[in-house]
Design a protein around this motif. Structure first.
Motif, PDB file in Angstrom:
ATOM      1  N   LYS A 226       0.881  -1.033  -0.062  1.00 30.20           N
ATOM      2  CA  LYS A 226      -0.003   0.057  -0.078  1.00 30.20           C
ATOM      3  C   LYS A 226       0.864   1.417   0.007  1.00 30.20           C
ATOM      4  O   LYS A 226       1.754   1.347   0.743  1.00 30.20           O
ATOM      5  CB  LYS A 226      -0.923  -0.001   1.200  1.00 30.20           C
ATOM      6  CG  LYS A 226      -1.798   1.078   1.286  1.00 30.20           C
ATOM      7  CD  LYS A 226      -2.753   1.241   2.429  1.00 30.20           C
ATOM      8  CE  LYS A 226      -3.640   2.278   2.602  1.00 30.20           C
ATOM      9  NZ  LYS A 226      -4.636   2.305   3.590  1.00 30.20           N
ATOM     10  N   TYR A 248       2.989  -5.236   3.294  1.00 32.56           N
ATOM     11  CA  TYR A 248       2.361  -6.220   4.415  1.00 32.56           C
ATOM     12  C   TYR A 248       2.722  -7.772   4.021  1.00 32.56           C
ATOM     13  O   TYR A 248       2.327  -8.350   3.178  1.00 32.56           O
ATOM     14  CB  TYR A 248       0.724  -6.183   4.521  1.00 32.56           C
ATOM     15  CG  TYR A 248       0.176  -4.619   4.631  1.00 32.56           C
ATOM     16  CD1 TYR A 248       0.340  -3.776   3.839  1.00 32.56           C
ATOM     17  CD2 TYR A 248      -0.661  -4.524   5.711  1.00 32.56           C
ATOM     18  CE1 TYR A 248      -0.291  -2.348   4.163  1.00 32.56           C
ATOM     19  CE2 TYR A 248      -1.112  -3.403   5.866  1.00 32.56           C
ATOM     20  CZ  TYR A 248      -0.987  -2.311   5.209  1.00 32.56           C
ATOM     21  OH  TYR A 248      -1.384  -1.021   5.301  1.00 32.56           O
ATOM     22  N   TYR A 251       0.163 -11.235   5.066  1.00 34.37           N
ATOM     23  CA  TYR A 251      -0.967 -10.617   5.482  1.00 34.37           C
ATOM     24  C   TYR A 251      -2.303 -11.256   4.738  1.00 34.37           C
ATOM     25  O   TYR A 251      -2.322 -11.313   3.758  1.00 34.37           O
ATOM     26  CB  TYR A 251      -0.991  -9.079   5.303  1.00 34.37           C
ATOM     27  CG  TYR A 251      -1.734  -8.252   6.073  1.00 34.37           C
ATOM     28  CD1 TYR A 251      -1.612  -7.939   7.227  1.00 34.37           C
ATOM     29  CD2 TYR A 251      -3.024  -7.745   5.246  1.00 34.37           C
ATOM     30  CE1 TYR A 251      -2.493  -7.066   8.055  1.00 34.37           C
ATOM     31  CE2 TYR A 251      -3.860  -6.917   6.216  1.00 34.37           C
ATOM     32  CZ  TYR A 251      -3.630  -6.761   7.421  1.00 34.37           C
ATOM     33  OH  TYR A 251      -4.547  -5.779   7.970  1.00 34.37           O
ATOM     34  N   ILE A 256      -7.100  -1.827   2.306  1.00 35.44           N
ATOM     35  CA  ILE A 256      -7.950  -0.904   1.393  1.00 35.44           C
ATOM     36  C   ILE A 256      -7.073   0.420   1.251  1.00 35.44           C
ATOM     37  O   ILE A 256      -6.257   0.823   2.189  1.00 35.44           O
ATOM     38  CB  ILE A 256      -9.301  -0.456   2.425  1.00 35.44           C
ATOM     39  CG1 ILE A 256      -9.963  -1.749   2.439  1.00 35.44           C
ATOM     40  CG2 ILE A 256      -9.890   0.612   1.706  1.00 35.44           C
ATOM     41  CD1 ILE A 256     -11.306  -1.592   3.694  1.00 35.44           C
ATOM     42  N   GLY A 257      -7.235   1.047  -0.052  1.00 38.88           N
ATOM     43  CA  GLY A 257      -6.586   1.998  -0.462  1.00 38.88           C
ATOM     44  C   GLY A 257      -6.687   2.313  -1.785  1.00 38.88           C
ATOM     45  O   GLY A 257      -7.275   1.886  -2.595  1.00 38.88           O
TER      46      GLY A 257
ATOM     47  N   GLU B 176      -4.115   6.093  10.067  1.00 38.81           N
ATOM     48  CA  GLU B 176      -4.471   5.511   9.104  1.00 38.81           C
ATOM     49  C   GLU B 176      -5.749   5.758   7.909  1.00 38.81           C
ATOM     50  O   GLU B 176      -6.571   6.231   8.615  1.00 38.81           O
ATOM     51  CB  GLU B 176      -4.568   3.899   9.435  1.00 38.81           C
ATOM     52  CG  GLU B 176      -3.150   3.062   9.715  1.00 38.81           C
ATOM     53  CD  GLU B 176      -2.001   3.247   8.764  1.00 38.81           C
ATOM     54  OE1 GLU B 176      -2.549   2.693   7.773  1.00 38.81           O
ATOM     55  OE2 GLU B 176      -0.955   3.850   9.040  1.00 38.81           O
ATOM     56  N   GLU B 177      -5.710   5.372   6.971  1.00 41.56           N
ATOM     57  CA  GLU B 177      -6.765   5.675   6.169  1.00 41.56           C
ATOM     58  C   GLU B 177      -7.174   4.659   5.439  1.00 41.56           C
ATOM     59  O   GLU B 177      -6.748   3.486   5.397  1.00 41.56           O
ATOM     60  CB  GLU B 177      -6.653   7.078   5.155  1.00 41.56           C
ATOM     61  CG  GLU B 177      -6.148   8.169   5.819  1.00 41.56           C
ATOM     62  CD  GLU B 177      -6.362   9.294   4.830  1.00 41.56           C
ATOM     63  OE1 GLU B 177      -5.662   9.355   3.783  1.00 41.56           O
ATOM     64  OE2 GLU B 177      -6.763  10.505   5.309  1.00 41.56           O
ATOM     65  N   GLY B 178      -8.361   4.793   4.630  1.00 37.63           N
ATOM     66  CA  GLY B 178      -8.910   3.654   3.925  1.00 37.63           C
ATOM     67  C   GLY B 178     -10.126   3.069   4.651  1.00 37.63           C
ATOM     68  O   GLY B 178     -10.061   2.721   5.686  1.00 37.63           O
ATOM     69  N   ALA B 179     -11.340   3.025   3.657  1.00 38.97           N
ATOM     70  CA  ALA B 179     -12.602   2.441   4.120  1.00 38.97           C
ATOM     71  C   ALA B 179     -13.298   1.848   3.163  1.00 38.97           C
ATOM     72  O   ALA B 179     -13.188   2.291   2.049  1.00 38.97           O
ATOM     73  CB  ALA B 179     -13.282   3.286   5.171  1.00 38.97           C
ATOM     74  N   ILE B 192     -16.091  -1.455   6.553  1.00 34.85           N
ATOM     75  CA  ILE B 192     -14.426  -1.710   6.884  1.00 34.85           C
ATOM     76  C   ILE B 192     -13.851  -0.398   7.084  1.00 34.85           C
ATOM     77  O   ILE B 192     -13.986   0.443   6.190  1.00 34.85           O
ATOM     78  CB  ILE B 192     -13.947  -2.694   6.014  1.00 34.85           C
ATOM     79  CG1 ILE B 192     -14.592  -3.847   5.695  1.00 34.85           C
ATOM     80  CG2 ILE B 192     -12.603  -2.976   6.447  1.00 34.85           C
ATOM     81  CD1 ILE B 192     -13.919  -4.925   4.589  1.00 34.85           C
ATOM     82  N   ASN B 194      -9.839   0.872   8.087  1.00 32.98           N
ATOM     83  CA  ASN B 194      -8.371   0.544   8.280  1.00 32.98           C
ATOM     84  C   ASN B 194      -8.008   1.584   9.727  1.00 32.98           C
ATOM     85  O   ASN B 194      -8.185   2.779   9.654  1.00 32.98           O
ATOM     86  CB  ASN B 194      -7.569   1.089   7.057  1.00 32.98           C
ATOM     87  CG  ASN B 194      -6.332   0.059   7.209  1.00 32.98           C
ATOM     88  OD1 ASN B 194      -6.426  -1.020   7.408  1.00 32.98           O
ATOM     89  ND2 ASN B 194      -5.287   0.897   6.774  1.00 32.98           N
ATOM     90  N   SER B 206      -0.937  -2.352   9.693  1.00 36.28           N
ATOM     91  CA  SER B 206      -2.249  -1.826   9.977  1.00 36.28           C
ATOM     92  C   SER B 206      -3.278  -2.732   9.488  1.00 36.28           C
ATOM     93  O   SER B 206      -2.971  -3.500   8.824  1.00 36.28           O
ATOM     94  CB  SER B 206      -2.299  -0.579   9.264  1.00 36.28           C
ATOM     95  OG  SER B 206      -2.296  -0.815   7.889  1.00 36.28           O
ATOM     96  N   TYR B 207      -4.447  -2.687  10.151  1.00 43.61           N
ATOM     97  CA  TYR B 207      -5.509  -3.457   9.913  1.00 43.61           C
ATOM     98  C   TYR B 207      -6.935  -3.171   9.978  1.00 43.61           C
ATOM     99  O   TYR B 207      -7.201  -2.004  10.349  1.00 43.61           O
ATOM    100  CB  TYR B 207      -5.275  -4.649  11.135  1.00 43.61           C
ATOM    101  CG  TYR B 207      -5.251  -3.993  12.487  1.00 43.61           C
ATOM    102  CD1 TYR B 207      -6.561  -3.948  13.089  1.00 43.61           C
ATOM    103  CD2 TYR B 207      -4.084  -3.411  12.844  1.00 43.61           C
ATOM    104  CE1 TYR B 207      -6.618  -3.282  14.340  1.00 43.61           C
ATOM    105  CE2 TYR B 207      -4.411  -2.734  14.225  1.00 43.61           C
ATOM    106  CZ  TYR B 207      -5.535  -2.795  14.851  1.00 43.61           C
ATOM    107  OH  TYR B 207      -5.596  -1.988  16.157  1.00 43.61           O
ATOM    108  N   PRO B 208      -7.905  -4.081   9.452  1.00 41.54           N
ATOM    109  CA  PRO B 208      -9.249  -3.366   9.427  1.00 41.54           C
ATOM    110  C   PRO B 208      -9.951  -3.713  10.745  1.00 41.54           C
ATOM    111  O   PRO B 208      -9.810  -4.821  11.287  1.00 41.54           O
ATOM    112  CB  PRO B 208      -9.885  -4.250   8.116  1.00 41.54           C
ATOM    113  CG  PRO B 208      -8.982  -5.543   8.249  1.00 41.54           C
ATOM    114  CD  PRO B 208      -7.617  -5.254   8.776  1.00 41.54           C
ATOM    115  N   TYR B 210     -14.082  -4.319  11.090  1.00 39.48           N
ATOM    116  CA  TYR B 210     -15.250  -4.197  10.630  1.00 39.48           C
ATOM    117  C   TYR B 210     -16.634  -3.900  11.437  1.00 39.48           C
ATOM    118  O   TYR B 210     -16.434  -4.073  12.520  1.00 39.48           O
ATOM    119  CB  TYR B 210     -15.440  -5.973  10.293  1.00 39.48           C
ATOM    120  CG  TYR B 210     -14.362  -6.568   9.755  1.00 39.48           C
ATOM    121  CD1 TYR B 210     -14.119  -6.585   8.203  1.00 39.48           C
ATOM    122  CD2 TYR B 210     -13.344  -7.001  10.302  1.00 39.48           C
ATOM    123  CE1 TYR B 210     -13.218  -7.101   7.629  1.00 39.48           C
ATOM    124  CE2 TYR B 210     -12.285  -7.359   9.763  1.00 39.48           C
ATOM    125  CZ  TYR B 210     -12.246  -7.636   8.237  1.00 39.48           C
ATOM    126  OH  TYR B 210     -11.278  -8.302   7.894  1.00 39.48           O
TER     127      TYR B 210
END
Lengths: 742, 742
Positions: A226, A248, A251, A256-257, B176-179, B192, B194, B206-208, B210
């Protein structure tokens, strides 16, 4: 004796080679990959949802044909040299960038996730229907790709050592961003990639494409990368990773990105092949997985390619041609190949697809088609489908009516269940009438009529007919009504109203027949005798001044005309050609004006409004030979067995359909009228295998005798005195014969 | 008669009011929400995975305590005034920003998706365990929130008219960003988000998180928004939407991006309440949905709050206190409340959780705990848990061993199945020994020992003990070994080795007992008689010069000490206090030096290395009264019933545990030694209800008589001559009595 035997062997081999050359073997998928044809040489099954196209439009190495430096609508350009992967959903022959995502890339050595660095030059390209292969110079990796309807399949031949297979979800032809990826196991990856905003419209309807990738060999190492955007706040100083790519490793959850991807790494102790199958869906990851499993399970790359090639050959063989040069056959079958790419399949293997507008999940028993570029294709492609592949055309029409049910409106430029609203006019009705009048009637014609009538009559909130009030009141749109082609749009509405009238007539709706017949010729109000051309009018009915008929060529902005100028639009009234001739002052003046279009280089072979022009001489008694000569010369000039062998954008097969018809000696000059006008065929013999579910006649043979211009043509041996033939007469005939003068 | 009756009623009411005040009613969740305590007043169930915290750290209105303008680790700051929503996963009392995502926000009127614009000032805040409410000034909307273990629940009281409920997935405390978000129906949203990179470390882990949100009323309109980054290429000129927010109305597929959210809009014809339940999970959306359904199905907001409040009260009631002021009780029960937030639950309702390192899905029958800030909590929090909540402590230890199984190493600073690697030392073993020696033995002690020994002995690729080679060879780390606290780290390793020795002794591993006993006091090599302080040594054994013992306070970078200076670390050898006294030249010099720490303002109540200092006087005969006076004065100075009523960061309950112990008159001065040292309790009577699954004694009573300093203390009536009492003696006693001098 010995010598004779050898000669015999040679002759047999030569003959058998000639006889063995199947239609599929004539196709050259590189045609249209230059000169903005916007086709690609990638592997695709007929009307496939998935395809695998080489992607060589990213990176400064590819300037000036680099995707971010200009309006570029194709994943592959023949002149370019720097390949950054293979995209798994692609559009062919369209004018706006979209899709071109889910990019795989084989590399060797140390892992690098930056496509500007891992990209490679390449050579040894080979493309056939359903197959493309290339050797990547930087890695010495041969890549072969094939496809089923919903699955792209790749075979990488890696050398010994470390090899990597990347799935880059950041890179893409679309201008949309955003993806999610998850490594499911050491042989499987799943994900989502956002696409949409076709022609830079409607970002609020951008949508996801789902995929599942399965690898024939478990990865030794895997992971996700990412690249985050650079953080400009004070926190940036505490982030050593700020703006950098992160890996990652091992993983197993969603990442997401915007700029992400996944890698599978191998350490081979000898040269090794890895096959990757990528199933796609516009409904869900689960469906993408099911598509993959149902279409390719247990099949090898070679078996899959064999099946797909066989499907292509079966479809292409619906038309058999004899005579002509090898290049003639090549451009002919390549054109037919191009007409079988779009519209394409939207539904998954289980029948599910996203509905128009709401994007809910619905199910079909047949095929739900998508990629309807109707402003282009209403002119010839759909009548060709009605003739050669009527079952497909029937499913296309049914898809149109489903879209009407789902969204309340017929589609105009539909792409993966979004209405892109690109171009002008209300073309769906023309196709519905045309299809019905050509005898393809296994759809709900009353619903079709209702849908057509709705867009022709609803005065408020009508997305298909902006300016409808002026159109109905004045008969035309004005320079006040629209900035995007008031004349063009009036003409398009006229043609659709002509189609409604024709269908009303067929369905016994007499009042409507009269109403829409009247409405179908109101373009006449815009005919300016001073120029003998159509000219925009202002809101008060005065002519738009100053008026320069030449303005608007080459996509130059032009108030009255969209993508063209008055020259390219004035004659676009085939359904009323005889009146236009009168308005212009008779046949001679009409012919002179038409000649002027060509002579003044105002004719644009690549632009739809005027592509019927060369056939219009057939409306002028005594000048029909001009059609024959113009068509022949246009084919010779614009359609060649070269990457630049299309006059421009293929427009989802419209240019190709023009070529196919023109080489067969017939052309559907007036959409919604079930007839063809004629010209000299390119081939000595053309055998069309009709679909007996729709046509009583199994075979239609078109033969040509002699050379030069047309002397006469006969239907089942009986001379036809006109240069027109109805669809019914044509399809009921067993033989059409063109007799040339010499 | 009449008057008497009234008086009686008043008396009864007053008494019953006093008697009715349950522990849960004393808790003031605003304590710690200022002065960087980093707690939040949001609603949470005991050890909950979900919580609902007001989020008021975004936007220039909140400067200087604005999240992007500085290192800010909490979603809520008491001084701030601009609220932009309610976050559904939050950390409490930690020192780095993370989580603070899945932000809901009620608004009224026209939809606005920019939190800098839709944010609001607020008033009428009320916070209780499991409950928080606030009125948003801009919208006149009362918001009440509560929570179960894995579900955040909100109740919005909307006025008449258009109301909106936003779920903003762009905003968050994490860097972190991303959804990804999808509207499932007009009453359900899933998505989701991040998170990760805690302390700006390990972005690659980094991880999600939910979530599934369910609404009590179907939305009249719904959709998703996305703000894309601004496109700088030439294509930007064709994108009227470039860099702007787009609304996806009625959209039902995943929308992916960095700055996205979802809105539900209502048009109420009268004031209306809407309840929103948001289930979270670190495993999957499906599990988030199951968590929501299993924990809250069919229950109203009020029922859920009642259950959660009851859970809190039950846990808090394990310690009952009498005497002291109302503020004393408030700070005491609030501290106990804060020790019951972290470590918290990681596993879903069905037992599934993501494994350490690989993040695969595993399942537990008990509770898998997370948020282990061991550098902080090994000092007191876990022994408190062993005493008051031994079953929880047992599950925490089991979680630690599971993490060892999953990743090969014990955790150090674990957060949602990632090892953040924050801080130094190898503290897990201290907790394992401490727990075992306090009699909590229902875990695999041999595995625990193996895990402890591994990090103490593995010389290569040892993530827990960087510098281990020097440590073993020289007895200490040097200024060459590490830039991050060579002295501090040596001390931490010493304490862990002490713990290993103690456990080896208990398990009959005599050789190891000797080996690790020797290793546990090697800090002595760093004692510099010239300063009577610990001092860094260079690689060649020479003292690091110049040496300024004052350097390193207030997080100033300091080569030998991490987050502190020599004053704050030198005495951090309780396990070897008697030798340190000798090295310093005897009791008087030790006491003088210890006094100097306080007098020179080098003591930092908010920093873990020195929080045991006030108790060290108990090692010096005749000076024990100093412990009592210092502790009393520190409580009075730093722990108050105010938002700023914690000395600083609560460090996941470590400060709170210090207060609880100190107010009860006992303190676990030497972690891994099952003993307490004593001071004067704050309350007259403390009743601890012991867990009879672990302790034979049902109740332990601590009583205080008199005022002033300690005269004597008795165990079951028998005078104890030392200022120390073993855990065993304490828990076997039915009454401990503190007799004060006056």
């Amino acid at each position: 004796m010995h010598k004779y035997f050898l000669l015999l062997i040679f002759s047999v081999a030569f003959l058998s080679y000639n006889h063995a050359q199947k239609p599929v073997e004539y196709v050259n998928p590189f045609i249209g990959t230059s000169n903005f044809g916007a086709t690609n040489p990638g592997a695709i099954a007929p009307r496939g949802m998935a395809s695998v196209s080489p992607f060589n439009v990213a990176g400064a190495q590819n300037l000036p044909l680099e995707k971010d430096s200009r309006w570029l609508s194709n994943p592959y350009v023949n002149e370019n040299t720097f390949l950054t992967g293979f995209s798994h959903v692609n559009l062919s022959g369209v004018g706006c960038p979209d899709l071109g995502v889910i990019l795989t890339m084989p590399t060797t050595g140390k892992l690098n996730t930056n496509h500007l660095e891992y990209g490679s030059t390449y050579g040894y390209e080979l493309a056939k229907p359903g197959y493309y292969s290339v050797k990547l110079s930087k890695y010495n990796v041969k890549t072969e790709v094939t496809a089923t309807t919903r699955v792209g399949v790749s075979k990488y031949s890696f050398p010994k050592g470390q090899s990597n297979i990347l799935i880059n979800l950041g890179l893409g032809l679309t201008n949309e961003e955003g993806a999610s990826v998850k490594v499911v196991s050491s042989t499987e990856i799943e994900g989502i990639r956002n696409v949409g905003s076709f022609c830079y419209y409607k970002p609020e309807e951008s949508y996801p494409v789902y995929f599942v990738a399965k690898f024939s060999k478990p990865a030794d190492d895997f992971g996700v990368w990412k690249k985050t955007k650079k953080y400009n706040g004070i926190e940036g100083q505490w982030m050593p990773y700020n703006g950098k790519t992160r890996l990652y490793k091992d993983y197993r959850r969603e990442v997401i990105g915007d700029s992400i991807g996944s890698y599978f790494t191998y350490h081979f102790d000898k040269p090794t092949q890895v096959e990757v199958k990528i199933g796609v869906s516009y409904v869900s990851i689960e469906n993408a997985r099911e598509n993959l499993e149902k279409e390719t399970q247990s099949l090898s790359f070679d078996e899959i390619y064999k099946n797909t090639s066989s499907q292509w050959n079966k479809l292409l063989s619906k038309i058999e041609v004899e005579g002509g040069t090898k290049d003639d056959k090549t451009i002919f079958y390549t054109a037919l190949y191009h007409t079988l790419i779009h519209p394409n399949t939207l539904n998954d293997f289980n029948g599910e697809y996203p509905t128009m507008a709401k994007r809910e999940t619905a199910k079909t028993d047949g095929t739900r088609f998508t990629v309807f570029s109707f402003w282009d294709t209403y002119r010839n492609l759909h009548s060709l489908m009605s003739l050669i592949y009527p079952k497909q055309q029937s499913d296309m029409v049914k898809s149109m009516l489903d879209i009407y049910d789902e969204s309340g409106w017929l589609p105009k430029w539909e792409l993966n269940a979004t209405e892109t609203t690109t171009m002008v006019g209300d073309p769906a009705g023309i196709i519905l009438t045309d299809t019905y009048l050509r005898g393809i009637k296994d759809f709900d014609i009353e619903k079709a009529y209702e849908a057509m009538r709705k867009s022709a009559t609803q005065l408020e909130e009508n997305p298909l007919r902006p300016g409808i009030k002026d159109y109905i009141k004045k008969g035309y749109l004005t320079t006040k009504t629209t900035k995007s082609g008031s004349v063009s749009t009036t003409q398009e509405y006229n043609i659709t109203d002509f189609a409604i009238a024709k269908l009303a007539q067929a369905l016994g709706k007499k009042e409507d027949y009269k109403l829409f017949s009247r409405r179908s010729v109101t373009y006449r109000n815009l005919f300016d005798k001073q120029f003998n051309l159509l000219r925009p009018k202002n809101d008060d009915g005065s002519w738009y001044s100053p008026f320069n008929p030449n303005k608007g060529a080459n996509f130059e902005k032009n108030l009255g005309f969209i993508e063209g100028n008055s020259w390219q639009y004035t004659f676009m009234v085939s359904h009323d050609a005889r009146t236009l001739i009168k308005m212009m002052g008779g046949t001679k003046k009409y012919v002179a004006k038409l000649d002027e279009v060509f002579e003044k280089k105002q004719f644009d072979m690549a632009n739809e409004p005027d592509i019927g022009y060369p056939y219009l001489y057939n409306y002028t008694k005594g000048f029909e030979w001009k059609t024959q000569e113009r068509v022949t010369s246009l084919i010779n000039e614009y359609f060649t067995n070269k990457p630049a062998g299309l006059p421009g954008n293929d427009d989802t097969g419209t240019m190709s359909a023009w070529l196919i018809y023109s080489m067969m000696g017939i052309y559907p000059i007036s959409p919604a009228e079930p007839l063809y006008t004629i010209t000299t065929p390119r081939f000595d013999k053309i055998t069309i295998h009709l679909d007996t579910r729709y046509y009583k006649n199994k075979t239609l043979i078109i033969e040509k005798n002699g050379t030069g211009n047309l002397k006469s043509f006969t239907i089942n041996g009986k001379t036809n005195t006109s240069f027109f033939v109805s669809h019914e007469a044509l399809t009921k005939a067993s033989k059409i014969q063109f007799n040339l003068k010499q």
